[in-house]
Design a protein around this motif. Structure first.
Motif, PDB file in Angstrom:
ATOM      1  N   LYS A  90      33.419  45.317  20.356  1.00 57.03           N
ATOM      2  CA  LYS A  90      34.512  44.963  21.245  1.00 57.03           C
ATOM      3  C   LYS A  90      34.498  45.866  22.479  1.00 57.03           C
ATOM      4  N   ARG A  91      34.711  45.266  23.645  1.00 53.11           N
ATOM      5  CA  ARG A  91      34.685  46.035  24.879  1.00 53.11           C
ATOM      6  C   ARG A  91      35.946  46.894  24.999  1.00 53.11           C
ATOM      7  N   VAL A  92      35.748  48.133  25.488  1.00 51.50           N
ATOM      8  CA  VAL A  92      36.855  49.062  25.691  1.00 51.50           C
ATOM      9  C   VAL A  92      37.424  48.827  27.086  1.00 51.50           C
ATOM     10  N   ARG A  93      38.682  48.486  27.162  1.00 53.98           N
ATOM     11  CA  ARG A  93      39.344  48.237  28.443  1.00 53.98           C
ATOM     12  C   ARG A  93      40.080  49.486  28.911  1.00 53.98           C
ATOM     13  N   GLY A  94      40.200  49.618  30.244  1.00 51.51           N
ATOM     14  CA  GLY A  94      40.955  50.733  30.810  1.00 51.51           C
ATOM     15  C   GLY A  94      40.339  52.082  30.488  1.00 51.51           C
ATOM     16  N   LEU A  95      39.013  52.172  30.512  1.00 45.63           N
ATOM     17  CA  LEU A  95      38.353  53.426  30.174  1.00 45.63           C
ATOM     18  C   LEU A  95      38.620  54.512  31.212  1.00 45.63           C
ATOM     19  N   GLY A  96      38.607  54.173  32.496  1.00 45.12           N
ATOM     20  CA  GLY A  96      38.836  55.156  33.552  1.00 45.12           C
ATOM     21  C   GLY A  96      38.347  54.636  34.881  1.00 45.12           C
ATOM     22  N   GLY A  97      38.741  55.343  35.951  1.00 46.19           N
ATOM     23  CA  GLY A  97      38.369  54.927  37.287  1.00 46.19           C
ATOM     24  C   GLY A  97      37.066  55.539  37.757  1.00 46.19           C
ATOM     25  N   SER A  98      36.669  55.183  38.962  1.00 45.12           N
ATOM     26  CA  SER A  98      35.417  55.680  39.541  1.00 45.12           C
ATOM     27  C   SER A  98      35.513  57.182  39.788  1.00 45.12           C
ATOM     28  N   GLY A  99      34.502  57.920  39.326  1.00 45.95           N
ATOM     29  CA  GLY A  99      34.456  59.364  39.497  1.00 45.95           C
ATOM     30  C   GLY A  99      35.346  60.135  38.550  1.00 45.95           C
ATOM     31  N   GLU A 100      35.999  59.483  37.592  1.00 49.94           N
ATOM     32  CA  GLU A 100      36.929  60.150  36.681  1.00 49.94           C
ATOM     33  C   GLU A 100      36.190  60.612  35.425  1.00 49.94           C
ATOM     34  N   VAL A 101      36.397  61.898  35.055  1.00 49.78           N
ATOM     35  CA  VAL A 101      35.817  62.443  33.830  1.00 49.78           C
ATOM     36  C   VAL A 101      36.715  62.060  32.656  1.00 49.78           C
ATOM     37  N   VAL A 102      36.118  61.443  31.616  1.00 48.04           N
ATOM     38  CA  VAL A 102      36.892  60.912  30.501  1.00 48.04           C
ATOM     39  C   VAL A 102      36.292  61.417  29.185  1.00 48.04           C
ATOM     40  N   ARG A 103      37.183  61.844  28.283  1.00 46.79           N
ATOM     41  CA  ARG A 103      36.799  62.181  26.906  1.00 46.79           C
ATOM     42  C   ARG A 103      37.489  61.185  25.967  1.00 46.79           C
TER      43      ARG A 103
ATOM     44  N   LYS B  12      30.888  50.780   5.898  1.00 50.33           N
ATOM     45  CA  LYS B  12      32.238  50.418   6.299  1.00 50.33           C
ATOM     46  C   LYS B  12      32.871  51.463   7.206  1.00 50.33           C
ATOM     47  N   ASN B  13      32.412  52.736   7.082  1.00 49.26           N
ATOM     48  CA  ASN B  13      32.990  53.786   7.904  1.00 49.26           C
ATOM     49  C   ASN B  13      32.100  54.164   9.087  1.00 49.26           C
ATOM     50  N   MET B  14      31.193  53.282   9.473  1.00 50.79           N
ATOM     51  CA  MET B  14      30.294  53.543  10.580  1.00 50.79           C
ATOM     52  C   MET B  14      30.922  53.099  11.890  1.00 50.79           C
ATOM     53  N   VAL B  15      30.627  53.855  12.938  1.00 50.61           N
ATOM     54  CA  VAL B  15      31.092  53.537  14.286  1.00 50.61           C
ATOM     55  C   VAL B  15      29.866  53.243  15.148  1.00 50.61           C
ATOM     56  N   THR B  16      29.885  52.134  15.847  1.00 51.47           N
ATOM     57  CA  THR B  16      28.787  51.743  16.731  1.00 51.47           C
ATOM     58  C   THR B  16      29.303  51.699  18.163  1.00 51.47           C
ATOM     59  N   VAL B  17      28.670  52.507  19.028  1.00 48.07           N
ATOM     60  CA  VAL B  17      29.067  52.586  20.436  1.00 48.07           C
ATOM     61  C   VAL B  17      27.877  52.148  21.288  1.00 48.07           C
ATOM     62  N   ARG B  18      28.103  51.115  22.105  1.00 46.61           N
ATOM     63  CA  ARG B  18      27.055  50.641  23.025  1.00 46.61           C
ATOM     64  C   ARG B  18      27.562  50.830  24.458  1.00 46.61           C
ATOM     65  N   MET B  19      26.750  51.484  25.287  1.00 44.47           N
ATOM     66  CA  MET B  19      27.153  51.825  26.646  1.00 44.47           C
ATOM     67  C   MET B  19      26.088  51.347  27.644  1.00 44.47           C
ATOM     68  N   LYS B  20      26.532  50.678  28.708  1.00 40.82           N
ATOM     69  CA  LYS B  20      25.646  50.208  29.756  1.00 40.82           C
ATOM     70  C   LYS B  20      26.104  50.815  31.080  1.00 40.82           C
ATOM     71  N   ALA B  21      25.135  51.346  31.849  1.00 41.61           N
ATOM     72  CA  ALA B  21      25.447  52.009  33.113  1.00 41.61           C
ATOM     73  C   ALA B  21      25.271  51.051  34.286  1.00 41.61           C
ATOM     74  N   LYS B  22      26.367  50.854  35.032  1.00 41.72           N
ATOM     75  CA  LYS B  22      26.274  50.083  36.278  1.00 41.72           C
ATOM     76  C   LYS B  22      25.642  50.935  37.375  1.00 41.72           C
ATOM     77  N   ARG B  23      25.895  52.249  37.313  1.00 40.28           N
ATOM     78  CA  ARG B  23      25.217  53.229  38.161  1.00 40.28           C
ATOM     79  C   ARG B  23      25.069  54.504  37.344  1.00 40.28           C
TER      80      ARG B  23
END
Length: 253
Positions: free
Chosen positions: A229-242, A168-179
């Motif tokens: 669920k997809r994360v919206r508004g993650l960041g722009g092109s070339g932007e470093v995000v934490r 119940k306390n697990m977090v699942t992160v799936r990431m796909k690279a467009k580039r």
């Protein structure tokens, strides 16, 4: 779009960490002019690619990037790691090596050694026979069944039941690279789950308890799904995000 350069990645990570060039220089003992040159992808000012690798490793660690993954990406962008120096360049081939002259065999010494070996071998056989008897006796004693008092029930230790709250306390992160983009992923205890370049078209999934921390060097290059669920508004092109992602909230009944 081309893959982000090492200089742009270091500059973006430094700015995201809120550090100035002078602060990074004080933390790494690397001159400010060399740090500025690295951020502009100029590796000649610090003495060439060989010395730049050490500077990149130190600066990457100071600004929060993974040092090994950053140096690996630096090698890919600058023709690979430096080749080791061949031994022929260190030792002179024309130097003559004088070897001592070989003498005839010393038969007296050889006979003495053979006699000593025979004596030791005989003692080992005698001692080995005695130890075999001891080991055999121990083995028979150990194989005997332990005595159990009469009318004593035999009980087994109950196995622990799986917790109903597991997962119940697990977090699942799936990431796909467009580039291609550099990605650094850690769990809630700071253990590294991934650090490196996620190639264009690749998809990776990470799963950890309580929290997953992510650093993305180019937020516009990837799409992220957390707990399905997809994360919206993650960041722009070339932007470093934490970003930090938590387990899904329990649904109210």
């Amino acid at each position: 779009m081309q893959e982000q350069s090492i200089g742009a990645m270091l500059a973006a990570a430094r700015q995201a960490a809120g550090l100035t060039v002078a602060q990074v220089s004080a933390a790494t003992m690397v001159r400010e002019s060399i740090i500025q040159a690295l951020e502009q992808d100029d590796v000649e000012q610090g003495g060439g690619a060989f010395y730049a690798r050490g500077h990149v490793r130190a600066v990457a660690k100071a600004v929060g990037l993974d040092p090994e993954a950053t140096v690996h990406l630096f090698d890919q962008q600058h023709g690979g790691a430096p080749r080791p120096m061949p031994a022929s360049a260190v030792f002179q081939a024309d130097r003559k090596i004088h070897l001592p002259e070989r003498r005839g065999p010393n038969w007296t010494m050889a006979l003495g050694v053979a006699l000593a070996v025979a004596v030791v071998f005989g003692m080992l056989r005698v001692l080995g026979g005695a130890s075999d008897h001891v080991r055999t006796g121990d083995m028979h004693a150990a194989s005997a069944r332990p005595s159990v008092p009469p009318n004593t029930p035999i009980t087994e230790t109950p196995r622990p039941k799986p917790s109903k709250t597991a997962g119940k306390n697990m977090v699942t992160v799936r990431m796909k690279a467009k580039r291609s983009s550099y990605v650094n992923v850690h769990d809630a205890k700071g253990r590294k789950l991934f650090a490196g370049t996620l190639k264009a078209g690749k998809t990776s999934t990470w799963r950890a308890a309580d929290r997953v921390d992510v650093l993305i060097a180019d937020a516009g290059a990837v799409t992220v799904h957390v707990n399905g669920k997809r994360v919206r508004g993650l960041g722009g092109s070339g932007e470093v995000v934490r970003r930090s992602f938590l387990p899904p909230k329990p649904q109210s009944r």
